[in-house]
Design an enzyme around this catalytic site. Structure first.
Site, PDB file in Angstrom:
ATOM      1  N   TYR A   1      13.309  -0.417  -2.957  1.00 45.21           N
ATOM      2  CA  TYR A   1      12.797  -1.531  -2.142  1.00 45.21           C
ATOM      3  C   TYR A   1      13.952  -2.419  -1.663  1.00 45.21           C
ATOM      4  O   TYR A   1      14.066  -2.720  -0.470  1.00 45.21           O
ATOM      5  CB  TYR A   1      11.790  -2.346  -2.967  1.00 45.21           C
TER       6      TYR A   1
HETATM    7  P1  NAD Z   1       1.645  -8.334   1.375  1.00 44.00           P
HETATM    8  O1  NAD Z   1       1.496  -6.944   0.879  1.00 44.00           O
HETATM    9  O2  NAD Z   1       0.580  -9.326   1.010  1.00 44.00           O
HETATM   10  O3  NAD Z   1       1.808  -8.332   2.948  1.00 44.00           O
HETATM   11  C1  NAD Z   1       2.310  -7.225   3.685  1.00 44.00           C
HETATM   12  C2  NAD Z   1       1.377  -6.994   4.842  1.00 44.00           C
HETATM   13  O4  NAD Z   1       1.901  -5.931   5.656  1.00 44.00           O
HETATM   14  C3  NAD Z   1      -0.038  -6.570   4.428  1.00 44.00           C
HETATM   15  O5  NAD Z   1      -0.985  -7.363   5.097  1.00 44.00           O
HETATM   16  C4  NAD Z   1      -0.116  -5.102   4.839  1.00 44.00           C
HETATM   17  O6  NAD Z   1      -1.440  -4.726   5.193  1.00 44.00           O
HETATM   18  C5  NAD Z   1       0.843  -5.059   6.016  1.00 44.00           C
HETATM   19  N1  NAD Z   1       1.472  -3.744   6.248  1.00 44.00           N
HETATM   20  C6  NAD Z   1       2.172  -3.012   5.353  1.00 44.00           C
HETATM   21  N2  NAD Z   1       2.639  -1.895   5.927  1.00 44.00           N
HETATM   22  C7  NAD Z   1       2.234  -1.937   7.233  1.00 44.00           C
HETATM   23  C8  NAD Z   1       2.406  -1.061   8.348  1.00 44.00           C
HETATM   24  N3  NAD Z   1       3.095   0.072   8.247  1.00 44.00           N
HETATM   25  N4  NAD Z   1       1.867  -1.425   9.537  1.00 44.00           N
HETATM   26  C9  NAD Z   1       1.163  -2.583   9.664  1.00 44.00           C
HETATM   27  N5  NAD Z   1       0.948  -3.430   8.644  1.00 44.00           N
HETATM   28  C10 NAD Z   1       1.488  -3.115   7.433  1.00 44.00           C
HETATM   29  O7  NAD Z   1       3.074  -8.846   0.863  1.00 44.00           O
HETATM   30  P2  NAD Z   1       3.740 -10.298   0.876  1.00 44.00           P
HETATM   31  O8  NAD Z   1       4.048 -10.666  -0.524  1.00 44.00           O
HETATM   32  O9  NAD Z   1       2.950 -11.239   1.715  1.00 44.00           O
HETATM   33  O10 NAD Z   1       5.138  -9.983   1.584  1.00 44.00           O
HETATM   34  C11 NAD Z   1       5.394 -10.294   2.950  1.00 44.00           C
HETATM   35  C12 NAD Z   1       6.833  -9.983   3.250  1.00 44.00           C
HETATM   36  O11 NAD Z   1       7.714 -10.784   2.447  1.00 44.00           O
HETATM   37  C13 NAD Z   1       7.222  -8.520   2.974  1.00 44.00           C
HETATM   38  O12 NAD Z   1       8.138  -8.113   3.972  1.00 44.00           O
HETATM   39  C14 NAD Z   1       7.914  -8.590   1.632  1.00 44.00           C
HETATM   40  O13 NAD Z   1       8.821  -7.533   1.455  1.00 44.00           O
HETATM   41  C15 NAD Z   1       8.616  -9.933   1.744  1.00 44.00           C
HETATM   42  N6  NAD Z   1       8.950 -10.522   0.455  1.00 44.00           N
HETATM   43  C16 NAD Z   1       7.946 -10.973  -0.368  1.00 44.00           C
HETATM   44  C17 NAD Z   1       8.275 -11.554  -1.588  1.00 44.00           C
HETATM   45  C18 NAD Z   1       7.218 -12.086  -2.523  1.00 44.00           C
HETATM   46  O14 NAD Z   1       7.579 -12.619  -3.581  1.00 44.00           O
HETATM   47  N7  NAD Z   1       5.924 -12.005  -2.203  1.00 44.00           N
HETATM   48  C19 NAD Z   1       9.623 -11.656  -1.976  1.00 44.00           C
HETATM   49  C20 NAD Z   1      10.609 -11.170  -1.132  1.00 44.00           C
HETATM   50  C21 NAD Z   1      10.258 -10.626   0.101  1.00 44.00           C
END
Ligand code: NAD
Length: 311
Positions: free
Chosen positions: A144
């Site tokens: 990741y």
């Molecule tokens: P999440 O899983 O709730 O949100 C991701 C969204 O992307 C979902 O709604 C999913 O349906 C959509 N998705 C995934 N693959 C897809 C595709 N191929 N096409 C269209 N839609 C797609 O996760 P989150 O925690 O809200 O994370 C959001 C972003 O922040 C991500 O990029 C994640 O890597 C990044 N991030 C999150 C954290 C954390 O602590 N939550 C930390 C670091 C980075």
């Protein structure tokens, strides 16, 4: 302002959509709903303040919806660090390939501003904590983390080659209502199944930094308004950290449980690719003029209360 938010029905994405709608923007969400939920943005869809293109970024058909957009917020990703060590392919496709598709669609539609949600995991097991953005060598220990670092590199190249501008945010652990993954979700789910025993991955001493989602959104918006280099790489997190055992204690307390037996799987790591100590240096963010109001402990309690309420 016309914003496109990929992953806008997910945890962080839906809070971002709330904030963009609130400031009067026109918002288009692209989300496959593989993990996101339409309910998270239902109010905005009903009021017509946001639109949803339900589509996988790996498929065709969504690219033209970027026409006329001022900015793309690219949040869609597979965020499962643990799973990325078991099956790397979804991480590679949903993170690296999807980001390449977004960049190509932006190029075709002449959209020049991109916000990208990267992660502390690009630093791997950093020798310097709190870790600054300039830290090197960047040696991710999870697929990741590697996927996000690859995305950052690709985005940088597109900015310098095609006149784009990007803000790449390296997040600590972001927590709060609507989160569907992470340590709090895991503990609440396990304790609902068995209120007498809690399995804790690793030795419970993993110590990391947490930030509540509303502060994360504010930090992104503030940085975009105040940093204008072609590529702006900025850590977003709180200025302290908290260990996993203490998080378990907060969850147990908020669920009003007593005498829960903690069962540790053992070892310093919770899973392959885990980073047991993580705190980000946020001097760059503070120099721009923004700092978090809450520490990790307070953020954890707010997020646990939301998870226990089922929010
Ligand atoms: P999440 O899983 O709730 O949100 C991701 C969204 O992307 C979902 O709604 C999913 O349906 C959509 N998705 C995934 N693959 C897809 C595709 N191929 N096409 C269209 N839609 C797609 O996760 P989150 O925690 O809200 O994370 C959001 C972003 O922040 C991500 O990029 C994640 O890597 C990044 N991030 C999150 C954290 C954390 O602590 N939550 C930390 C670091 C980075």
């Amino acid at each position: 302002m016309f914003d496109v938010v990929t992953g806008g029905a997910g945890f962080i994405g839906s809070h971002l959509v709330d904030a963009l709608v609130k400031q009067g923007d026109d918002v288009l969400v692209i989300d496959s709903l593989v993990a996101g939920q339409k309910e998270h943005i239902a109010g905005h869809l009903e009021s017509g303040r946001a639109r949803l293109v339900q589509c996988d970024l790996l498929d065709e058909g969504w690219q033209d919806s970027l026409n006329g957009a001022d900015r793309v917020w690219h949040l869609a990703a597979d965020p499962d660090v643990r799973q990325s060590a078991m099956t790397p392919d979804p991480t590679f496709r949903n993170n690296i390939v999807a980001t390449y598709r977004v960049l190509e669609a932006m190029r075709a539609s002449n959209v020049t501003e991109l916000v990208f949600t990267s992660t502390s995991t690009v630093y791997g097991n950093a020798a310097v904590i709190p870790t600054v953005e300039d830290y090197s060598p960047l040696e991710p220990v999870s697929v990741y983390g590697a996927s996000k670092l690859a995305c950052e590199a690709l985005i940088s190249a597109y900015c310098h080659s095609f006149g784009m501008r990007s803000w790449q945010f390296r997040f600590a652990n972001i927590i709060g209502a609507r989160s569907g993954h992470g340590v709090i979700t895991d503990f609440v789910r396990k304790l609902r199944e068995n209120p007498e025993e809690l399995e804790i991955l690793g030795d419970g001493k993993q110590t990391k930094s947490y930030l509540e989602v509303s502060e994360c959104i504010q930090a992104m918006q503030f940085t975009i308004a105040h940093a204008s280099a072609p590529v702006n790489t900025v850590n977003i997190g709180s200025e302290d950290w908290i260990d996993v055992k203490t998080i378990a204690d907060v969850v147990v307390e908020e669920m009003q449980l007593k005498n829960v037996h903690y069962c540790y799987t053992g070892g310093a790591l919770g899973w392959v690719g885990d980073v047991p100590k993580m705190q980000l240096a946020i001097a760059r963010l503070k120099a721009l003029g923004w700092k978090p109001q809450k520490g990790s402990r307070e953020s954890i309690r707010i997020a646990v209360q939301a998870a226990v309420r089922g929010a």
